[in-house]
Every structure is written in structure tokens, then in C-alpha cells.
Design a protein around this motif. Structure first.
Motif, PDB file in Angstrom:
ATOM      1  N   ARG A 178       5.528  12.520  17.546  1.00 49.13           N
ATOM      2  CA  ARG A 178       6.056  13.461  18.531  1.00 49.13           C
ATOM      3  C   ARG A 178       7.497  13.143  18.924  1.00 49.13           C
ATOM      4  O   ARG A 178       8.252  14.033  19.293  1.00 49.13           O
ATOM      5  CB  ARG A 178       5.145  13.517  19.766  1.00 49.13           C
ATOM      6  CG  ARG A 178       3.881  14.331  19.526  1.00 49.13           C
ATOM      7  CD  ARG A 178       3.063  14.581  20.785  1.00 49.13           C
ATOM      8  NE  ARG A 178       2.016  15.562  20.518  1.00 49.13           N
ATOM      9  CZ  ARG A 178       0.826  15.266  19.979  1.00 49.13           C
ATOM     10  NH1 ARG A 178       0.556  13.996  19.652  1.00 49.13           N
ATOM     11  NH2 ARG A 178      -0.064  16.215  19.761  1.00 49.13           N
TER      12      ARG A 178
ATOM     13  N   GLU B  98       6.218  24.332  19.312  1.00 49.92           N
ATOM     14  CA  GLU B  98       4.878  24.920  19.387  1.00 49.92           C
ATOM     15  C   GLU B  98       4.170  24.853  18.022  1.00 49.92           C
ATOM     16  O   GLU B  98       2.978  24.501  17.945  1.00 49.92           O
ATOM     17  CB  GLU B  98       4.970  26.380  19.839  1.00 49.92           C
ATOM     18  CG  GLU B  98       3.629  27.094  19.903  1.00 49.92           C
ATOM     19  CD  GLU B  98       3.753  28.567  20.278  1.00 49.92           C
ATOM     20  OE1 GLU B  98       2.809  29.327  19.952  1.00 49.92           O
ATOM     21  OE2 GLU B  98       4.776  28.953  20.877  1.00 49.92           O
TER      22      GLU B  98
ATOM     23  N   GLU C 257       3.301  21.148  17.303  1.00 52.20           N
ATOM     24  CA  GLU C 257       2.124  20.710  18.059  1.00 52.20           C
ATOM     25  C   GLU C 257       0.847  21.201  17.384  1.00 52.20           C
ATOM     26  O   GLU C 257      -0.144  20.470  17.282  1.00 52.20           O
ATOM     27  CB  GLU C 257       2.196  21.211  19.496  1.00 52.20           C
ATOM     28  CG  GLU C 257       3.193  20.467  20.373  1.00 52.20           C
ATOM     29  CD  GLU C 257       2.721  19.057  20.757  1.00 52.20           C
ATOM     30  OE1 GLU C 257       1.605  18.661  20.353  1.00 52.20           O
ATOM     31  OE2 GLU C 257       3.490  18.357  21.427  1.00 52.20           O
TER      32      GLU C 257
END
Length: 389
Positions: free
Chosen positions: A352, A383, A386
Motif C-alpha cells: 500500500r 480505488e 485497493e
């Protein structure tokens, strides 16, 4: 309103398939009256197989030199070293043997020769730029003094475009470059030279080729010609990749995959693609993910993100894969997993903490900006990341 469009054919003379590479290279050199032939390849092919030795032997006195130090993701410095080696050897033809890395290295070095670029900063002037409104600024590039012919050993499809990727380590961005004659003048598809390609590389670049087909068909500006070629190429790839997974030594199945790549690549650089390719470039530049793996982890997730914008087009993908009642994203993910390839970002080392650099770089990529569902800012890319994690 009637349909309008434009399709650019490559400056590519022919595709030769099923002929031994050394024989086909010699024939091409003779036909082109090339007296000084320079080879560009990878260290592995050059130093651990006999592929390059066989081509060198076939060329005889026409052979004039070798560069085998291409670097993954094609950093600028490696391109300039290759260009210097070519300038020193003064060839009249380059034969590139390998996957996307050596092919893109030669594309960008040919641009360097055409425009007399000798420094990393000099490449800035010729990279494709994405403007604030999402449009593209494509610099004019002259005719290089020599051309390349390509013997591919992976399924990346780089041999079927005049678009080359080159990474700027300072900005952590993989830039794109193009020129009418920097791509392959002749492509030689010999399945025998692919037996040295590691299974993970063969199969993952096969998914890269699937990505070419899917993002061409699902483009916001599709073409009837590429619909036909890519849908058939997708079917060929789906079947032959599964067969090659079961029987890696089946040369006919390998050739079917190579021919599938040819068909699947007809939109490469000529039809607007989307975020699977665009974000994928940044996975390589930021997190060192091989570009075959980028398609394995991104394509099905980008399809899910884009479904509200192009569900009708995705239905064509499902039809080509033989399961019209299933979602295209699910079928692609099933193909990836069935081949034993990674399907999530976490499987390829993306964390991340990489997301912001990937997202910021992605907004500079023309394929992100032409995604069928509008990507307005880095948060939209995050988005997708993720979802893919």
C-alpha cells in the motif's frame, strides 16, 4: 451520425512463422542486402542458450556485433548504452531476439539515433506527454538510419507495435515513445526459440497478450477490424496457453500462442487502451513488477471497475471465451489462476505504501486517461489498486 474512425497500419513488411529463426534471419538479411548485422538480446539467451550462436553462425561475415545487457523496464541509462554500442558497430540492420525488454530497448535507441539523443535528459523532449485535459502530445520523430527485425521469445507483443516504453528512475515513471519506423520491419515467429523461456514468463506474457485483446475490444473507441482480429486471437490464446501449461514442449501449441499474439496486438498503439495497461506501466516503474504479471493482477479488476461503462463490450469477451453467461472479469481471473499465475497485487510484492506513487505516475499515462470509465484523479486509481490488493 455514421461511424467514423481511423486505423494506422504499421511500417511492417511481413510476418514469417514456423521457420527456424537462424534460417529466417539469414534470408531476411540477404533480401535486405544487409552487410553489417548487429544483434540485441538478453544475457540469458546470449550466454545460456545456443539461440544467438545459431543466428550468428547463419549470418557469417554479415555479423558485426552484439549487445546483451538489456535491463528490465528499460531504464534510460540502458538504452543509451545500447545506442552507444550500435553507433560504435555502425550496422545497417539490427536483429532483436527476446521479449519486450530488448525490443523496447531497440525501439527507443532507434529514436535516439534518429534524433541524435545522447543523454538521459535528451529523452525528455521525445516522450509522449499527457496534457491536463487528458489529450496527448506526441513529438515528431524522424526516420532512423537503420531498422530492426524481431525474433520474439515471449508473448508480450512488443514486436507488433511502434510504441516503446522506457523508465525514468528519477520520476519513477515509465514513459512511452513512438516513431513510424522504430518498430519491427519483419517479425519471425519460431516456437523452437521459445522453449528456453521460463514458464512463468511465457504464461504471464500470454496474459499480457490477452490484455491487449481485451482492452482493444473494450476500448472507448473500438474498431471493427480489431474486434475481428482480437476476438479470434483471444480464443486462440485461451486455448493454447492452457495446452502449453499441460504440455510445455508442444511446439504447435506455442506457435498457436504466437499467432494469437499477432491477432491480439492489432490494436497496440492504434486503438485507445485503458487502465490495465496504463496502471501496469507504473507497477513496473515503482514496484518492479514484470509487465506480464501486471496484466495478471490488474486486468480482471479493471474490467470490474469499467463494467458500468462498457458491459456490452465485455459481453463480447465472454462470448469469445465460450461462456457468454459469465462475467468477463470472472473468466479472465479464472484463466489467470488456472495457469498458476498471481492474481492479486500482494502476490507480486506491491504494498500500500506504493499506491500514491503508482497513482500519481498513472495520471501521467495516456492509457489511464483514455480508460473507458473516466479516471479523474489519483484517488480513482487507488480505488482500483485497493480492489486488486
Amino acid at each position: 451520425m455514421i461511424m467514423q474512425g481511423r486505423y494506422e497500419f504499421l511500417a511492417q513488411d511481413r510476418i514469417v512463422y514456423g521457420v527456424p529463426a537462424a534460417e529466417a534471419v539469414k534470408e531476411a538479411a540477404v533480401q535486405m542486402d544487409a552487410r553489417r548485422v548487429f544483434l540485441v538480446t538478453s544475457k540469458t539467451l546470449s550466454r545460456k542458450t545456443d539461440v544467438i550462436d545459431r543466428i550468428r553462425l547463419a549470418l557469417g561475415e554479415r555479423y558485426c556485433g552484439l549487445f546483451d545487457e538489456c535491463v528490465a523496464h528499460v531504464p534510460r541509462e540502458s538504452v543509451l548504452r545500447a545506442a552507444a554500442a550500435v553507433r560504435s558497430a555502425d550496422p545497417d540492420l539490427i536483429v532483436t531476439v527476446g521479449g519486450g525488454t530488448p525490443v523496447d530497448t531497440v525501439k527507443v535507441l532507434l529514436l535516439c539515433l534518429a534524433q541524435d539523443v545522447t543523454s538521459e535528459d535528451g529523452l525528455d523532449e521525445y516522450r509522449i506527454r499527457v496534457l491536463e485535459d487528458g489529450s496527448r502530445s506526441i513529438p515528431s520523430v524522424g526516420k532512423p538510419p537503420i531498422r530492426q527485425i524481431v525474433v520474439p521469445t515471449t508473448l508480450s507483443g512488443a514486436e507488433f507495435s511502434n510504441l516503446g516504453g522506457c523508465s525514468d528512475p528519477v520520476r519513477q515513471v515509465k514513459d512511452l515513445y513512438t516513431g513510424r519506423e522504430i518498430g519491427a520491419q519483419i517479425v519471425i515467429l519460431d516456437p523452437q526459440v521459445t522453449v528456453y523461456t521460463p514458464e512463468w514468463l511465457w504464461l504471464s506474457t500470454g496474459i499480457r497478450a490477452v490484455d491487449h485483446a481485451v482492452e482493444t475490444v473494450c476500448s472507448r473507441k473500438p474498431q471493427p477490424f480489431t474486434d475481428a482480429t482480437c476476438l479470434h486471437g483471444l480464443k486462440m490464446l485461451s486455448e493454447s496457453l492452457r495446452h502449453t501449461k499441460r504440455q510445455p514442449d508442444d511446439l504447435d501449441a506455442r506457435l498457436q500462442s504466437q499467432l494469437g499474439v499477432w491477432l491480439a496486438s492489432t490494436g497496440l498503439g492504434r486503438v485507445e487502451w485503458g487502465a490495465s495497461h496504463g496502471i501496469g506501466h507504473q507497477l513496473g516503474a515503482v514496484a518492479d513488477v514484470p509487465h506480464g504479471y501486471t496484466s495478471c493482477v490488474l486486468l480482471h479488476n479493471v474490467l470490474r471497475y469499467n463494467r458500468p461503462a462498457n458491459g456490452d463490450r465485455q459481453a463480447m469477451i465472454s462470448q469469445a471465451l465460450g461462456k457468454p453467461d459469465e462475467e468477463a472479469a470472472d473468466l479472465i481471473e479464472g484463466l489467470v489462476r488456472g495457469l498458476g499465475m498471481p492474481a492479486r497485487l500482494q502476490d507480486v510484492g506491491v504494498k500500500r505504501e506504493h499506491f500514491l506513487a503508482i497513482a500519481n505516475g498513472g495520471m501521467q499515462n495516456m492509457m489511464v486517461r483514455s480508460n473507458p470509465r473516466t479516471i479523474s484523479g489519483p484517488q480513482d486509481i487507488i480505488e482500483i489498486l485497493e480492489q486488486a490488493m
